[in-house]
Scaffold this motif. Sequence first.
Motif, PDB file in Angstrom:
ATOM      1  N   GLU A   2      19.815 -81.134 -67.928  1.00  0.00           N
ATOM      2  CA  GLU A   2      18.809 -80.757 -66.869  1.00  0.00           C
ATOM      3  C   GLU A   2      19.065 -79.521 -66.118  1.00  0.00           C
ATOM      4  O   GLU A   2      18.295 -78.483 -65.799  1.00  0.00           O
ATOM      5  N   ALA A   3      20.334 -79.337 -65.629  1.00  0.00           N
ATOM      6  CA  ALA A   3      20.782 -78.133 -65.008  1.00  0.00           C
ATOM      7  C   ALA A   3      20.568 -76.935 -65.993  1.00  0.00           C
ATOM      8  O   ALA A   3      20.180 -75.800 -65.284  1.00  0.00           O
ATOM      9  N   ASN A   4      21.055 -77.194 -67.176  1.00  0.00           N
ATOM     10  CA  ASN A   4      21.024 -75.906 -68.220  1.00  0.00           C
ATOM     11  C   ASN A   4      19.393 -75.721 -67.998  1.00  0.00           C
ATOM     12  O   ASN A   4      19.072 -74.361 -68.273  1.00  0.00           O
ATOM     13  N   ALA A   5      18.628 -76.547 -68.355  1.00  0.00           N
ATOM     14  CA  ALA A   5      17.051 -76.186 -68.471  1.00  0.00           C
ATOM     15  C   ALA A   5      16.327 -75.528 -67.305  1.00  0.00           C
ATOM     16  O   ALA A   5      15.710 -74.398 -67.355  1.00  0.00           O
ATOM     17  N   ILE A   6      16.761 -76.047 -66.025  1.00  0.00           N
ATOM     18  CA  ILE A   6      16.555 -75.498 -64.756  1.00  0.00           C
ATOM     19  C   ILE A   6      16.982 -73.809 -64.903  1.00  0.00           C
ATOM     20  O   ILE A   6      16.290 -72.951 -64.350  1.00  0.00           O
TER      21      ILE A   6
ATOM     22  N   ALA B 288       4.798 -83.468 -57.484  1.00  0.00           N
ATOM     23  CA  ALA B 288       4.090 -82.546 -56.880  1.00  0.00           C
ATOM     24  C   ALA B 288       4.594 -81.123 -57.221  1.00  0.00           C
ATOM     25  O   ALA B 288       4.055 -80.087 -57.387  1.00  0.00           O
ATOM     26  N   LEU B 289       6.073 -80.879 -57.319  1.00  0.00           N
ATOM     27  CA  LEU B 289       6.633 -79.646 -57.631  1.00  0.00           C
ATOM     28  C   LEU B 289       6.187 -79.212 -59.119  1.00  0.00           C
ATOM     29  O   LEU B 289       5.964 -78.034 -59.362  1.00  0.00           O
ATOM     30  N   GLN B 290       6.199 -80.063 -60.093  1.00  0.00           N
ATOM     31  CA  GLN B 290       5.882 -79.981 -61.432  1.00  0.00           C
ATOM     32  C   GLN B 290       4.486 -79.439 -61.410  1.00  0.00           C
ATOM     33  O   GLN B 290       4.200 -78.547 -62.230  1.00  0.00           O
ATOM     34  N   ALA B 291       3.514 -80.142 -60.768  1.00  0.00           N
ATOM     35  CA  ALA B 291       2.076 -79.427 -60.619  1.00  0.00           C
ATOM     36  C   ALA B 291       2.259 -78.082 -60.247  1.00  0.00           C
ATOM     37  O   ALA B 291       1.261 -77.238 -60.615  1.00  0.00           O
ATOM     38  N   GLY B 292       2.799 -77.693 -59.275  1.00  0.00           N
ATOM     39  CA  GLY B 292       2.740 -76.548 -58.490  1.00  0.00           C
ATOM     40  C   GLY B 292       3.322 -75.585 -59.425  1.00  0.00           C
ATOM     41  O   GLY B 292       3.031 -74.321 -59.480  1.00  0.00           O
ATOM     42  N   ILE B 293       4.572 -75.790 -60.056  1.00  0.00           N
ATOM     43  CA  ILE B 293       5.094 -74.934 -61.015  1.00  0.00           C
ATOM     44  C   ILE B 293       4.294 -74.477 -62.311  1.00  0.00           C
ATOM     45  O   ILE B 293       4.157 -73.637 -62.554  1.00  0.00           O
ATOM     46  N   TRP B 294       3.599 -75.498 -62.548  1.00  0.00           N
ATOM     47  CA  TRP B 294       2.586 -75.404 -63.856  1.00  0.00           C
ATOM     48  C   TRP B 294       1.346 -74.617 -63.509  1.00  0.00           C
ATOM     49  O   TRP B 294       1.092 -73.696 -64.402  1.00  0.00           O
TER      50      TRP B 294
ATOM     51  N   SER C 175       7.847 -72.673 -72.569  1.00  0.00           N
ATOM     52  CA  SER C 175       8.561 -73.735 -73.033  1.00  0.00           C
ATOM     53  C   SER C 175       9.935 -74.141 -72.422  1.00  0.00           C
ATOM     54  O   SER C 175      10.219 -75.581 -72.374  1.00  0.00           O
ATOM     55  N   ALA C 176      10.601 -73.192 -71.517  1.00  0.00           N
ATOM     56  CA  ALA C 176      11.558 -73.648 -70.780  1.00  0.00           C
ATOM     57  C   ALA C 176      11.142 -74.720 -69.849  1.00  0.00           C
ATOM     58  O   ALA C 176      11.633 -75.716 -69.334  1.00  0.00           O
ATOM     59  N   LEU C 177       9.991 -74.347 -68.916  1.00  0.00           N
ATOM     60  CA  LEU C 177       9.373 -75.304 -68.071  1.00  0.00           C
ATOM     61  C   LEU C 177       9.249 -76.676 -68.783  1.00  0.00           C
ATOM     62  O   LEU C 177       9.518 -77.706 -67.851  1.00  0.00           O
ATOM     63  N   ASN C 178       8.541 -76.818 -69.674  1.00  0.00           N
ATOM     64  CA  ASN C 178       8.365 -77.884 -70.337  1.00  0.00           C
ATOM     65  C   ASN C 178       9.464 -78.570 -70.634  1.00  0.00           C
ATOM     66  O   ASN C 178       9.569 -80.044 -70.434  1.00  0.00           O
ATOM     67  N   ASP C 179      10.543 -77.958 -71.099  1.00  0.00           N
ATOM     68  CA  ASP C 179      12.065 -78.786 -71.446  1.00  0.00           C
ATOM     69  C   ASP C 179      12.309 -79.288 -69.972  1.00  0.00           C
ATOM     70  O   ASP C 179      13.097 -80.318 -70.051  1.00  0.00           O
ATOM     71  N   MET C 180      12.364 -78.641 -69.249  1.00  0.00           N
ATOM     72  CA  MET C 180      12.810 -79.046 -67.684  1.00  0.00           C
ATOM     73  C   MET C 180      12.155 -80.130 -67.267  1.00  0.00           C
ATOM     74  O   MET C 180      12.871 -81.335 -66.748  1.00  0.00           O
TER      75      MET C 180
ATOM     76  N   THR D 129      12.132 -86.750 -66.808  1.00  0.00           N
ATOM     77  CA  THR D 129      11.507 -87.852 -67.429  1.00  0.00           C
ATOM     78  C   THR D 129      12.603 -88.698 -68.168  1.00  0.00           C
ATOM     79  O   THR D 129      12.814 -89.828 -67.705  1.00  0.00           O
ATOM     80  N   SER D 130      13.484 -87.860 -68.908  1.00  0.00           N
ATOM     81  CA  SER D 130      14.586 -88.546 -69.559  1.00  0.00           C
ATOM     82  C   SER D 130      15.562 -89.130 -68.692  1.00  0.00           C
ATOM     83  O   SER D 130      16.221 -90.156 -68.794  1.00  0.00           O
ATOM     84  N   GLN D 131      15.806 -88.248 -67.612  1.00  0.00           N
ATOM     85  CA  GLN D 131      16.676 -88.788 -66.429  1.00  0.00           C
ATOM     86  C   GLN D 131      16.244 -89.823 -65.831  1.00  0.00           C
ATOM     87  O   GLN D 131      17.230 -90.828 -65.504  1.00  0.00           O
TER      88      GLN D 131
END
Length: 269
Positions: free
Chosen positions: A89-93, A143-149, A169-174, A179-181
């Motif tokens: 997750e850190a790498n994706a962010i 809320a952050l995910q919605a705003g980022i998208w 693509s990077a945001l989707n992975d993030m 969710t996995s976490q």
Amino acid sequence: MILAAFRHLSILSIGGVAGILFPSLMFAAEFGYRFGRRIASRKSEKSTDLAASATLTTGMIGLLAFTLSLSINFAQDRFEARRDLVLAEANAISTAWLRANLIDGAESAVLAAEIEEYARVALAYTTAESNADIPGLVERMGALQAGIWRSMGMIARHASNPVTIALASALNDMFDLFTSQRFAYQSHVPTNIVLMLYLEALATIGALGYQLGLGGDRHIVLTTLLLMMWSGGMILIMDLNQPRIGSIRADASPLIWTIRGFGGPAQMH
């Protein structure tokens, strides 16, 4: 009912589990010893009983050791999954933030700031010490995910190119990794396996006490050390199985390093 009570106890306190586990095993050993002494006092021939009980007790100890090893493996696998996902997750962010900064304009700056806040909430989720804090953090993350998208959509409408596609693509992975976490933190060793291990330990220690009772020798020091070892192994499982209240937790350093890379302080909530 027993399973529900044991589940509640296992998530309440590691110390509470330890306070019940060792005394209950001591009680089982003492009960088995006294029962064995009573049986021995009624029989004149002891060698056959001792040989038979030794064979059966050895088999029970072997099965208990197998169950303990299996349970520790389950708990360790879940711990390793949580730890690996923190790094992923850190790498994706970090990747999403770097790609956001490749795009010129105020919208990309807003997006980069949102990703930075996202990382801080992810760190707070990873280091949360109580399950009571999780719903608020999950809501904040949503809320952050919605705003980022939304910010991503505005950027894509103004500049659709390979860089924006890679950023999306990077945001989707993030998002997927969070969710996995969440799933990894909610995944535990099944309570019925831990309960079975506890009941097997009581029965096995009771049988060991019975065998010692037949022989007439308590072996107090060795018995106490054995019970401490079994208790320690079971407490280790409980600790690994509770990522919020246990002392063995996933290292949040990758997220801290990522936030420091933004040029801001990494706050542990």
